[in-house]
Design a protein around this motif. Structure first.
Motif, PDB file in Angstrom:
ATOM      1  N   ARG A 426      -4.316  -2.015  12.093  1.00  7.74           N
ATOM      2  CA  ARG A 426      -2.817  -1.900  10.732  1.00  7.74           C
ATOM      3  C   ARG A 426      -3.488  -1.414   9.879  1.00  7.74           C
ATOM      4  N   VAL A 427      -2.556  -0.437   9.247  1.00  8.87           N
ATOM      5  CA  VAL A 427      -2.940   0.286   7.697  1.00  8.87           C
ATOM      6  C   VAL A 427      -1.848  -0.260   6.865  1.00  8.87           C
ATOM      7  N   GLN A 428      -2.178  -1.185   5.908  1.00  7.03           N
ATOM      8  CA  GLN A 428      -1.244  -1.353   5.257  1.00  7.03           C
ATOM      9  C   GLN A 428      -1.979  -0.428   3.168  1.00  7.03           C
ATOM     10  N   LEU A 429      -0.520  -0.700   3.625  1.00  8.88           N
ATOM     11  CA  LEU A 429      -0.528  -0.010   1.305  1.00  8.88           C
ATOM     12  C   LEU A 429      -0.342  -0.914   0.379  1.00  8.88           C
ATOM     13  N   GLY A 430      -0.803  -1.340  -0.606  1.00  4.12           N
ATOM     14  CA  GLY A 430       0.254  -1.491  -1.683  1.00  4.12           C
ATOM     15  C   GLY A 430      -0.874  -1.406  -3.110  1.00  4.12           C
ATOM     16  N   PHE A 431      -0.552  -2.509  -3.684  1.00  4.18           N
ATOM     17  CA  PHE A 431      -0.994  -2.012  -5.462  1.00  4.18           C
ATOM     18  C   PHE A 431      -2.481  -2.750  -5.632  1.00  4.18           C
ATOM     19  N   SER A 432      -3.258  -2.606  -6.247  1.00  3.61           N
ATOM     20  CA  SER A 432      -4.332  -3.175  -6.708  1.00  3.61           C
ATOM     21  C   SER A 432      -4.181  -4.268  -7.559  1.00  3.61           C
ATOM     22  N   ASN A 433      -3.377  -3.864  -8.377  1.00  2.00           N
ATOM     23  CA  ASN A 433      -2.765  -4.325  -9.758  1.00  2.00           C
ATOM     24  C   ASN A 433      -1.366  -4.643  -9.759  1.00  2.00           C
ATOM     25  N   GLU A 434      -0.879  -5.680  -9.006  1.00  2.00           N
ATOM     26  CA  GLU A 434       0.558  -5.714  -8.608  1.00  2.00           C
ATOM     27  C   GLU A 434       1.570  -6.010  -9.628  1.00  2.00           C
ATOM     28  N   ALA A 435       0.958  -6.171 -10.988  1.00  2.00           N
ATOM     29  CA  ALA A 435       1.475  -6.869 -12.390  1.00  2.00           C
ATOM     30  C   ALA A 435       1.902  -5.094 -12.846  1.00  2.00           C
ATOM     31  N   GLN A 436       0.929  -4.452 -12.533  1.00  2.00           N
ATOM     32  CA  GLN A 436       1.245  -2.847 -13.493  1.00  2.00           C
ATOM     33  C   GLN A 436       1.481  -2.563 -12.965  1.00  2.00           C
ATOM     34  N   GLN A 437       1.820  -2.739 -10.923  1.00  2.00           N
ATOM     35  CA  GLN A 437       1.970  -1.777  -9.941  1.00  2.00           C
ATOM     36  C   GLN A 437       1.162   0.004 -10.588  1.00  2.00           C
ATOM     37  N   SER A 438       0.223  -0.946 -10.149  1.00  2.00           N
ATOM     38  CA  SER A 438      -0.311   0.319 -10.603  1.00  2.00           C
ATOM     39  C   SER A 438      -2.759   0.066  -9.563  1.00  2.00           C
ATOM     40  N   GLY A 439      -2.590   1.488  -9.243  1.00  2.00           N
ATOM     41  CA  GLY A 439      -3.910   1.064  -8.368  1.00  2.00           C
ATOM     42  C   GLY A 439      -3.777   1.198  -6.839  1.00  2.00           C
ATOM     43  N   LEU A 440      -4.494   1.917  -6.212  1.00  2.00           N
ATOM     44  CA  LEU A 440      -4.311   2.100  -4.478  1.00  2.00           C
ATOM     45  C   LEU A 440      -4.584   0.738  -3.901  1.00  2.00           C
ATOM     46  N   ARG A 441      -4.894  -0.012  -3.261  1.00  2.00           N
ATOM     47  CA  ARG A 441      -5.066  -0.878  -2.220  1.00  2.00           C
ATOM     48  C   ARG A 441      -4.791  -0.869  -1.329  1.00  2.00           C
ATOM     49  N   VAL A 442      -5.650  -1.114  -0.035  1.00  2.00           N
ATOM     50  CA  VAL A 442      -5.456   0.081   1.449  1.00  2.00           C
ATOM     51  C   VAL A 442      -6.063  -1.352   2.009  1.00  2.00           C
ATOM     52  N   SER A 443      -5.418  -1.587   2.855  1.00  2.00           N
ATOM     53  CA  SER A 443      -5.516  -2.758   3.809  1.00  2.00           C
ATOM     54  C   SER A 443      -5.403  -2.787   5.140  1.00  2.00           C
ATOM     55  N   ILE A 444      -6.895  -2.574   6.062  1.00  2.00           N
ATOM     56  CA  ILE A 444      -7.665  -2.172   7.544  1.00  2.00           C
ATOM     57  C   ILE A 444      -7.744  -3.462   8.226  1.00  2.00           C
ATOM     58  N   SER A 445      -6.340  -4.169   9.002  1.00  2.08           N
ATOM     59  CA  SER A 445      -6.735  -5.281   9.679  1.00  2.08           C
ATOM     60  C   SER A 445      -7.029  -5.103  11.353  1.00  2.08           C
TER      61      SER A 445
END
Ligand SMILES: Nc1ncnc2c1ncn2[C@@H]1O[C@H](COP(=O)(O)OP(=O)(O)O)[C@@H](O)[C@H]1O
Ligand SMILES: [Mg+2]
Length: 457
Positions: A426-445
């Motif tokens: 499962r691939v999920q995209l998010g922010f690596s810095n939630e507060a600033q809504q910046s940086g891509l964080r990809v999680s693969i479960s």
């Protein structure tokens, strides 16, 4: 009303429920009416019988009648009482206000049963001549008789009134249960992603819908075949393009090494870049076709850290050129059961993106952890990230966000998606810095099936 008609025409379930309910209603109504009418008739017959029995008893016992002063008897329903009296001349009784005095029945009454109106009240009357030659009248108010008959009739039609809603509930429930396999089936098909073209399991379906599902399965098989053909065509085309492109690139390199005037050299540069981009595109096309093909691949226990190391070795020069601090964050390694090439290509495409879209001097962290049965790989960068609206679209082939000067094919994340779908990740995209809504964080479960036994770690 028209809407309901349309609904009725379109829904077999509704039509079946309505028809069955209507049939039950009609049958229950008819049975109820029949029970009601026959109960009334029976009650009346019984009441007539009572009159007869009273007359016979009176005759047999050779009773004589006195007309005592009216007295109230506790709990006695005066109206339903059976009256016994001699058939006397009506004129004698008229004007008498003593209620206990005989009622003024006409003396001309013939023996037998009849209904008479006396003093404004209807009576059921039985006239009989006793063995002593007196004529007696046994009478009962019809109102009271009817009331009793109606009560008993209601009691006998009550079961049908109760039966109706019970049967309705049973039928509604039955119909809903009968149609449940269809609802389950559509839910199952809805949940599939677009690559899941394996046949629908028709074994537990009712025979009525099985032929339909079998036909759908045949269609699915044909669609899968045509998609496979298309994939093969793309793969073949990319493969065929590879050699001439390699030759082109070689020629460009040789040309660059020769002596040439400056304007020619300046034109050679974009030409070489174009060739390089095309080679990259062809490479990615081949990778996508391979990622999408369903051939069986060898699955082994793969160390995630080892995969990270290999990817970093390949891409470090790119990262160093941009002064990006890239490294593996997690301390403990995790083993997963997967095809090593699949995991390598998946991670490589994600890290390649992270390096490309992170500005100079940025930071990229790779990590892995196991939470119970799930292994989670994370790739975080300090770039701009991807806005939530685009989270699904970036996985589409050739989709590239606007406003980036990076060259690319738009196929990287499609390859990631294809591998993830095939391996159940499962691939999920998010922010690596939630507060600033910046940086891509990809999680693969990776789920349980991919988790290697920790004992082998
Ligand atoms: N790490 C990232 N940070 C920001 N944007 C990204 C990142 N990775 C992917 N994207 C966006 O998603 C788009 C699709 O990515 P991809 O499929 O790899 O194609 P490509 O990299 O060839 O453009 C990219 O064009 C980019 O806009
Ligand atoms: Mg990419």
């Amino acid at each position: 009303m028209d809407g309901f008609k349309k609904l009725l025409r379109d829904s077999v379930q509704l039509r079946l429920s309505m028809t069955l309910s209507l049939a039950i209603l009609i049958v229950a109504l008819m049975a109820g009416i029949f029970a009601f009418v026959s109960a009334i008739n029976e009650a009346h017959e019984m009441q007539d019988d009572t009159l007869r029995q009273v007359a016979v008893l009176f005759d047999r016992q050779q009773m004589t009648l006195h007309y005592p002063a009216a007295q109230e008897v506790e709990g006695d329903n005066e109206e339903s009482r059976v009256i016994v009296q001699y058939l006397i001349d009506g004129s004698q009784a008229i004007g008498h206000d003593d209620s206990s005095m005989p009622l003024p029945f006409p003396t001309t009454l013939a023996n037998g049963l009849s209904t008479q109106n006396v003093a404004g009240e209807d009576f059921r009357v039985l006239v009989r001549t006793t063995s002593r030659g007196e004529r007696i009248v046994v009478a009962q108010e019809t109102d009271a008789r009817n009331k009793e008959a109606r009560e008993s009739a209601w009691r006998s039609s009550l079961p049908f009134l109760i039966l109706f809603p019970v049967l309705l509930l049973v039928v509604g429930d039955l119909v809903r249960k009968l149609f449940r396999p269809i609802a389950t089936l559509s839910a199952e098909i809805d949940q599939r992603d677009d690559q899941a073209l394996y046949p629908v399991d028709e074994r537990h379906l009712p025979t009525e819908i099985r032929p339909f599902v079998v036909a759908i399965n045949r269609l699915l098989a044909r669609v899968a075949l045509s998609m496979e053909n298309q994939r093969r065509f793309i793969a073949d085309a990319a493969h065929e393009l590879r050699s001439p492109m390699a030759a082109l690139s070689l020629q460009a390199e040789r040309l660059a090494a020769t002596q040439m005037p400056e304007p020619a050299r300046q034109r050679l540069l974009p030409l070489s870049r174009g060739i390089e981009r095309s080679r990259n595109l062809i490479h990615q096309l081949l990778a996508l076709a391979a990622a999408q093909s369903n051939t069986d691949r060898l699955q082994t226990a793969v160390s995630v850290h080892a995969v990270y190391r290999r990817v970093l070795e390949d891409l470090l020069p790119l990262a160093e050129r941009k002064h990006i601090d890239i490294g593996v964050e997690s301390i403990e390694d995790v083993q997963v059961i997967i095809n090593e090439m699949d995991l390598l290509i998946l991670v490589k495409n994600l890290v390649d993106n992270a390096i490309r879209y992170t500005p100079q001097g940025g930071r990229i962290d790779l990590s892995v952890e196991r939470i119970q049965e799930t292994t989670i790989l994370r790739i975080k960068d300090s770039g701009p990230g991807i806005v939530v609206d685009e989270h699904t679209r970036v996985f589409d082939p050739f989709y590239r966000s606007l406003g980036t000067d990076e060259t690319g094919s738009g196929l990287g994340l499609s390859i990631v998606k294809a591998i993830a779908e095939r391996t159940g990740a499962r691939v999920q995209l998010g922010f690596s810095n939630e507060a600033q809504q910046s940086g891509l964080r990809v999680s693969i479960s990776l789920q349980k099936a991919n988790a290697a036994d920790p004992a082998h770690d």
